[in-house]
Design a protein around this motif. Sequence first.
Motif, short mmCIF file in Angstrom:
data_model
loop_
_atom_site.label_atom_id
_atom_site.label_comp_id
_atom_site.label_asym_id
_atom_site.label_seq_id
_atom_site.Cartn_x
_atom_site.Cartn_y
_atom_site.Cartn_z
N THR A 143 -1.04 -14.82 11.78
CA THR A 143 -0.86 -13.69 12.43
C THR A 143 -2.27 -12.82 12.13
OG1 THR A 143 0.73 -11.78 12.74
CG2 THR A 143 0.60 -12.40 10.52
N PHE A 144 -2.21 -11.85 12.99
CA PHE A 144 -3.37 -10.85 12.99
C PHE A 144 -2.88 -9.60 12.23
CE2 PHE A 144 -5.00 -14.14 15.38
CZ PHE A 144 -6.37 -13.98 15.89
N GLY A 145 -3.34 -9.30 11.20
CA GLY A 145 -2.86 -7.73 10.70
C GLY A 145 -3.86 -6.68 10.92
N ILE A 146 -3.42 -5.61 11.38
CA ILE A 146 -4.27 -4.63 11.98
C ILE A 146 -4.63 -3.66 10.64
CG2 ILE A 146 -4.75 -2.67 13.42
CD1 ILE A 146 -4.67 -5.61 14.65
N GLN A 147 -5.78 -3.30 10.42
CA GLN A 147 -5.96 -2.34 9.21
C GLN A 147 -5.45 -1.14 9.73
OE1 GLN A 147 -7.16 -2.88 6.59
NE2 GLN A 147 -8.58 -5.18 6.62
N PRO A 148 -4.31 -0.43 8.82
CA PRO A 148 -3.71 0.76 9.39
C PRO A 148 -4.66 2.07 9.16
CG PRO A 148 -2.96 0.11 7.19
CD PRO A 148 -3.78 -1.05 7.72
N GLU A 149 -4.51 2.89 10.38
CA GLU A 149 -5.36 4.20 10.02
C GLU A 149 -4.30 5.27 9.81
OE1 GLU A 149 -6.63 4.23 14.12
OE2 GLU A 149 -7.93 2.53 13.91
N GLU A 175 8.18 8.12 4.70
CA GLU A 175 7.74 8.11 3.20
C GLU A 175 7.38 6.74 2.74
OE1 GLU A 175 7.15 10.38 0.99
OE2 GLU A 175 7.38 11.97 2.83
N LYS A 176 8.21 5.46 3.15
CA LYS A 176 7.45 4.44 2.71
C LYS A 176 6.35 3.88 3.41
CE LYS A 176 9.87 2.14 0.54
NZ LYS A 176 10.19 1.87 -0.86
N ALA A 177 6.06 4.30 4.72
CA ALA A 177 4.96 4.10 5.44
C ALA A 177 3.65 4.53 4.60
CB ALA A 177 4.95 4.60 7.01
N ARG A 178 4.04 5.91 4.15
CA ARG A 178 2.81 6.54 3.16
C ARG A 178 2.85 5.69 2.15
NH1 ARG A 178 5.34 12.53 4.24
NH2 ARG A 178 3.78 13.02 6.07
N GLU A 179 3.60 5.25 1.35
CA GLU A 179 3.34 4.39 0.25
C GLU A 179 2.54 3.27 0.46
OE1 GLU A 179 6.92 3.29 -1.90
OE2 GLU A 179 7.69 5.29 -1.53
N ILE A 181 0.16 2.59 3.12
CA ILE A 181 -1.11 2.98 3.36
C ILE A 181 -1.60 3.32 2.05
CG2 ILE A 181 -2.51 4.74 4.46
CD1 ILE A 181 -1.06 2.68 6.61
N ALA A 182 -1.13 3.99 1.21
CA ALA A 182 -1.76 4.35 -0.24
C ALA A 182 -1.95 3.01 -0.91
CB ALA A 182 -0.97 5.23 -0.94
N SER A 183 -1.38 1.97 -1.04
CA SER A 183 -1.58 0.84 -1.67
C SER A 183 -2.43 0.06 -1.24
CB SER A 183 -0.08 0.11 -1.78
OG SER A 183 0.08 -0.71 -0.53
N GLU A 184 -2.86 0.16 0.09
CA GLU A 184 -4.02 -0.72 0.59
C GLU A 184 -3.75 -2.39 0.62
OE1 GLU A 184 -7.71 0.41 -1.20
OE2 GLU A 184 -7.57 2.15 -0.50
N ARG A 185 -2.42 -2.47 0.56
CA ARG A 185 -2.01 -3.97 0.30
C ARG A 185 -1.16 -4.29 1.91
NH1 ARG A 185 -1.68 -7.27 -3.76
NH2 ARG A 185 0.47 -8.05 -2.89
N PHE A 186 -1.02 -3.23 2.73
CA PHE A 186 -0.36 -3.76 3.85
C PHE A 186 -1.00 -3.53 5.24
CE2 PHE A 186 2.82 -2.79 0.57
CZ PHE A 186 3.82 -3.52 1.04
N LEU A 187 -0.53 -4.21 6.21
CA LEU A 187 -1.24 -4.18 7.35
C LEU A 187 -0.26 -3.99 8.48
CD1 LEU A 187 -3.40 -7.39 6.65
CD2 LEU A 187 -4.31 -5.34 6.77
N TRP A 188 -0.68 -3.39 9.71
CA TRP A 188 0.27 -3.43 11.04
C TRP A 188 0.43 -4.86 11.37
CZ3 TRP A 188 -2.58 1.01 13.41
CH2 TRP A 188 -2.45 2.37 13.03
N ASN A 189 1.73 -5.07 11.73
CA ASN A 189 1.83 -6.32 12.36
C ASN A 189 1.54 -6.29 14.01
OD1 ASN A 189 2.96 -8.98 13.29
ND2 ASN A 189 4.80 -8.57 12.28
N SER A 190 0.64 -6.85 14.24
CA SER A 190 0.37 -6.75 15.75
C SER A 190 1.00 -7.65 16.91
CB SER A 190 -1.25 -7.47 15.95
OG SER A 190 -1.56 -8.75 15.75
N GLY A 191 1.58 -8.73 16.39
CA GLY A 191 2.24 -9.61 17.51
C GLY A 191 1.18 -10.51 17.98
#
Length: 469
Positions: A143-149, A175-179, A181-191
Amino acid sequence: MIPIILCGGAGSRLWPVSRESHPKPFIRLSDGQSLLQKAFLRAVALPGVSEVLTVTNRDLFFKAEDEFREVNSDNVATSFICEPFGRNTAAAIAAAALHVAEKHGPDVVMLVLAADHLISDQAAFSAAVERATALAREGKIVTFGIQPETPETGYGYIEADGNSVVRFVEKPPLEKAREYIASERFLWNSGIFCFTAAAMLREMRQHCSDIVDTTDACMKASRISEGNGWTQVQLEPKTFGAVPDTSIDYAVMEKCDKAAVVPCSIGWSDIGSWAALSDLCKPDSNGNRVEGEAMLHDVDNCYLMSRDRIIGAVGVRDLIVIDTPDALLVVSRDRAQDVRHIYSKLKARGHEAHKLHRTVHRPWGTYTILEEGTRFKIKRIEVKPGASLSLQMHHHRSEHWIVVSGMAKVVNGDKTLFVSTNESTYIPAGHKHRLENPGVVGLVMIEVQSGEYLGEDDIVRFEDVYGRA
């Protein structure tokens, strides 16, 4: 590589431009191209692509075919799997994988793209596809993970460790989404997905055998037409109805130990609301974005779109105004996601505005409702060169046809006649009739209907080249 374009959904958050019979993939952007056309061009620009397979609703097939024909200058083969109704992404991908394995071999790489997403960086996308292809050839489901902005709450997330998927996460609260982003371990799921046909079928047989088995039974019962490099599969409705309605994320990706992810920054957007679509338009000095013509006085941070009428706005802030010939949307910019509730209410009430525009596309061309009232309706009808409507009859209405340009070949009861520009003919209720454009230019005519009932369902088809009889 065989790109697979998934073209479905209602696009309810982009009502009133997106409707059931004209969903989000067919929305045209300011450059004149639709999201579907952009997906097609994105696919054929990749190396080694000689065929594109599209999975879509059978009612949208001719529309999608027309869209591709406009931009397919290299004559890349366009094949279709046509669903009688939606069964979510797992069924669509299962049908595509079974078809590709049968036609091209199990080791062919498949790239699954959504028809209604936007990717602005083709070079970065091509590089990401190259990395994904290498992983797919190792048997991975990529899957393609988008670097979140920003901490978006409208997207699913992927926790990643390099190319390894740690876990998939549903759309989170802010609040969880902010966490994340701050962790730098998460990507958006592009589909967007990449895999070999064999690998996907292997994982489906392990994790959702009911989906792949019922889809396989449907494929075997379906009608298949083939031409010079292309295929059209018309899925059989009864057997397709037995396929479970499940997303590919839930059916496979969240359970699969072969899942991999390619982190990337490709200028991706799922264009999930009018706010997202408005961001594609350049703002003026007050933050206003206008498509069409508008007169503004003391207006800030608004998006106004109208292709037919001028919009006047005074003293408003943070609004989205979308004007179409038969529907007007006014929504606060921060509530753009909630437009789907308007669509749902219209659908629940059976209001035609959830499904149709005044201009309706048909396999043979288009019709536009100009005016309607008690016992009458006036339409502008345009028929493509060489196209014909079905041989049909109406019980409750008569029709007057006036040719504006081109020539019409008309079957009217026992007679066949040609009607030229500035000529007319009359079709009484109960007469079998057919309209055809025998020429090489478009046929334009005005139809005046009169009678006790003028609904589109007052039609009996006897012969139809599009399989609707």
